[in-house]
Design a protein around this motif. Sequence first.
Motif, PDB file in Angstrom:
ATOM      1  N   ALA A   8       0.840  -1.204   0.000  1.00 42.89           N
ATOM      2  CA  ALA A   8       0.000   0.000   0.000  1.00 42.89           C
ATOM      3  C   ALA A   8       0.873   1.251   0.000  1.00 42.89           C
ATOM      4  CB  ALA A   8      -0.948  -0.003   1.190  1.00 42.89           C
ATOM      5  N   ALA A   9       1.920   1.252   0.819  1.00 39.57           N
ATOM      6  CA  ALA A   9       2.826   2.406   0.876  1.00 39.57           C
ATOM      7  C   ALA A   9       3.538   2.599  -0.462  1.00 39.57           C
ATOM      8  CB  ALA A   9       3.837   2.219   2.008  1.00 39.57           C
ATOM      9  N   GLU A  10       4.005   1.516  -1.076  1.00 42.45           N
ATOM     10  CA  GLU A  10       4.665   1.602  -2.393  1.00 42.45           C
ATOM     11  C   GLU A  10       3.735   2.223  -3.426  1.00 42.45           C
ATOM     12  OE1 GLU A  10       5.882  -2.279  -3.734  1.00 42.45           O
ATOM     13  OE2 GLU A  10       7.142  -2.611  -1.966  1.00 42.45           O
ATOM     14  N   ARG A  11       2.470   1.888  -3.348  1.00 43.42           N
ATOM     15  CA  ARG A  11       1.472   2.381  -4.305  1.00 43.42           C
ATOM     16  C   ARG A  11       0.913   3.746  -3.913  1.00 43.42           C
ATOM     17  NH1 ARG A  11      -2.551  -2.130  -6.351  1.00 43.42           N
ATOM     18  NH2 ARG A  11      -1.073  -3.554  -7.287  1.00 43.42           N
ATOM     19  N   GLU A  12       1.362   4.251  -2.777  1.00 49.48           N
ATOM     20  CA  GLU A  12       0.868   5.513  -2.240  1.00 49.48           C
ATOM     21  C   GLU A  12      -0.652   5.469  -2.064  1.00 49.48           C
ATOM     22  OE1 GLU A  12       2.490   8.652  -4.654  1.00 49.48           O
ATOM     23  OE2 GLU A  12       4.517   8.265  -3.925  1.00 49.48           O
ATOM     24  N   GLN A  13      -1.111   4.334  -1.508  1.00 41.44           N
ATOM     25  CA  GLN A  13      -2.521   4.130  -1.203  1.00 41.44           C
ATOM     26  C   GLN A  13      -2.683   3.959   0.295  1.00 41.44           C
ATOM     27  OE1 GLN A  13      -3.225   0.517  -3.619  1.00 41.44           O
ATOM     28  NE2 GLN A  13      -5.030   1.577  -4.403  1.00 41.44           N
ATOM     29  N   ARG A  14      -3.857   4.299   0.773  1.00 37.60           N
ATOM     30  CA  ARG A  14      -4.170   3.955   2.154  1.00 37.60           C
ATOM     31  C   ARG A  14      -4.400   2.454   2.210  1.00 37.60           C
ATOM     32  NH1 ARG A  14      -8.997   7.718   2.835  1.00 37.60           N
ATOM     33  NH2 ARG A  14      -9.815   5.719   3.513  1.00 37.60           N
ATOM     34  N   LEU A  15      -4.120   1.863   3.343  1.00 39.49           N
ATOM     35  CA  LEU A  15      -4.277   0.426   3.517  1.00 39.49           C
ATOM     36  C   LEU A  15      -5.707  -0.006   3.201  1.00 39.49           C
ATOM     37  CD1 LEU A  15      -3.093  -2.289   4.430  1.00 39.49           C
ATOM     38  CD2 LEU A  15      -3.664  -1.631   6.775  1.00 39.49           C
ATOM     39  N   THR A  16      -6.679   0.748   3.678  1.00 34.24           N
ATOM     40  CA  THR A  16      -8.080   0.383   3.432  1.00 34.24           C
ATOM     41  C   THR A  16      -8.420   0.433   1.945  1.00 34.24           C
ATOM     42  OG1 THR A  16      -8.773   2.654   3.897  1.00 34.24           O
ATOM     43  CG2 THR A  16      -8.925   1.077   5.701  1.00 34.24           C
ATOM     44  N   GLU A  17      -7.824   1.364   1.209  1.00 36.93           N
ATOM     45  CA  GLU A  17      -8.071   1.434  -0.233  1.00 36.93           C
ATOM     46  C   GLU A  17      -7.551   0.177  -0.929  1.00 36.93           C
ATOM     47  OE1 GLU A  17      -7.781   6.242  -0.994  1.00 36.93           O
ATOM     48  OE2 GLU A  17      -5.949   5.044  -1.074  1.00 36.93           O
ATOM     49  N   LEU A  18      -6.338  -0.237  -0.586  1.00 36.30           N
ATOM     50  CA  LEU A  18      -5.770  -1.437  -1.198  1.00 36.30           C
ATOM     51  C   LEU A  18      -6.588  -2.665  -0.838  1.00 36.30           C
ATOM     52  CD1 LEU A  18      -3.672  -2.879  -2.886  1.00 36.30           C
ATOM     53  CD2 LEU A  18      -2.205  -2.981  -0.847  1.00 36.30           C
ATOM     54  N   ILE A  19      -6.984  -2.799   0.403  1.00 27.40           N
ATOM     55  CA  ILE A  19      -7.779  -3.958   0.817  1.00 27.40           C
ATOM     56  C   ILE A  19      -9.103  -3.998   0.059  1.00 27.40           C
ATOM     57  CG2 ILE A  19      -9.052  -4.980   2.755  1.00 27.40           C
ATOM     58  CD1 ILE A  19      -6.681  -4.096   4.540  1.00 27.40           C
ATOM     59  N   ASN A  20      -9.720  -2.841  -0.156  1.00 23.95           N
ATOM     60  CA  ASN A  20     -10.965  -2.801  -0.926  1.00 23.95           C
ATOM     61  C   ASN A  20     -10.740  -3.217  -2.376  1.00 23.95           C
ATOM     62  OD1 ASN A  20     -13.646  -1.735   0.337  1.00 23.95           O
ATOM     63  ND2 ASN A  20     -11.989  -0.714   1.421  1.00 23.95           N
ATOM     64  N   VAL A  21      -9.640  -2.810  -2.982  1.00 26.26           N
ATOM     65  CA  VAL A  21      -9.314  -3.217  -4.353  1.00 26.26           C
ATOM     66  C   VAL A  21      -9.147  -4.731  -4.418  1.00 26.26           C
ATOM     67  CG1 VAL A  21      -7.511  -3.124  -6.137  1.00 26.26           C
ATOM     68  CG2 VAL A  21      -8.295  -1.017  -5.048  1.00 26.26           C
ATOM     69  N   ILE A  22      -8.420  -5.277  -3.458  1.00 23.93           N
ATOM     70  CA  ILE A  22      -8.206  -6.731  -3.410  1.00 23.93           C
ATOM     71  C   ILE A  22      -9.540  -7.448  -3.216  1.00 23.93           C
ATOM     72  CG2 ILE A  22      -7.125  -8.604  -2.119  1.00 23.93           C
ATOM     73  CD1 ILE A  22      -4.848  -6.535  -1.459  1.00 23.93           C
ATOM     74  N   ALA A  23     -10.372  -6.947  -2.319  1.00 21.08           N
ATOM     75  CA  ALA A  23     -11.671  -7.571  -2.042  1.00 21.08           C
ATOM     76  C   ALA A  23     -12.552  -7.577  -3.286  1.00 21.08           C
ATOM     77  CB  ALA A  23     -12.366  -6.849  -0.892  1.00 21.08           C
ATOM     78  N   GLU A  24     -12.543  -6.494  -4.030  1.00 20.89           N
ATOM     79  CA  GLU A  24     -13.371  -6.404  -5.237  1.00 20.89           C
ATOM     80  C   GLU A  24     -12.907  -7.375  -6.312  1.00 20.89           C
ATOM     81  OE1 GLU A  24     -13.220  -2.320  -6.440  1.00 20.89           O
ATOM     82  OE2 GLU A  24     -14.345  -1.644  -4.681  1.00 20.89           O
ATOM     83  N   GLY A  25     -11.610  -7.666  -6.364  1.00 19.82           N
ATOM     84  CA  GLY A  25     -11.069  -8.505  -7.422  1.00 19.82           C
ATOM     85  C   GLY A  25     -11.001  -9.986  -7.106  1.00 19.82           C
ATOM     86  N   ARG A  26     -11.423 -10.374  -5.937  1.00 18.95           N
ATOM     87  CA  ARG A  26     -11.292 -11.792  -5.559  1.00 18.95           C
ATOM     88  C   ARG A  26     -12.385 -12.644  -6.207  1.00 18.95           C
ATOM     89  NH1 ARG A  26     -13.792 -11.945   0.509  1.00 18.95           N
ATOM     90  NH2 ARG A  26     -15.050 -10.089   0.200  1.00 18.95           N
ATOM     91  N   ASP A  27     -12.032 -13.895  -6.462  1.00 19.77           N
ATOM     92  CA  ASP A  27     -12.962 -14.854  -7.051  1.00 19.77           C
ATOM     93  C   ASP A  27     -13.476 -15.795  -5.977  1.00 19.77           C
ATOM     94  OD1 ASP A  27     -12.578 -13.862  -9.620  1.00 19.77           O
ATOM     95  OD2 ASP A  27     -10.856 -15.158  -9.954  1.00 19.77           O
TER      96      ASP A  27
END
Length: 80
Positions: free
Chosen positions: A39-58
């Motif tokens: 998340a830090a590497e991507r300059e995202q908040r942790l919650t933003e990254l977790i939401n992206v991951i959650a949306e993309g899961r199968d």
Amino acid sequence: MGSRHGSAGTIRKRSVMIDGHKTSVSLEDQFWESIKEIAAEREQRLTELINVIAEGRDRANLSSALRIFALNHYKQTQRR
């Protein structure tokens, strides 16, 4: 929060917000730290990254999706 010890490390249950709903994930400390670093590497908040991951899961549970995301991230990084 609960924790379990094993050869892979301590597993902790953490509360996170997904689409405005509170849920929990059980994740080893090492994977949690990896997700925070990504998340830090991507300059995202942790919650933003977790939401992206959650949306993309199968249909995988969120804990598994986070582990797979971290693993794939570092595998791709090694190939560069």
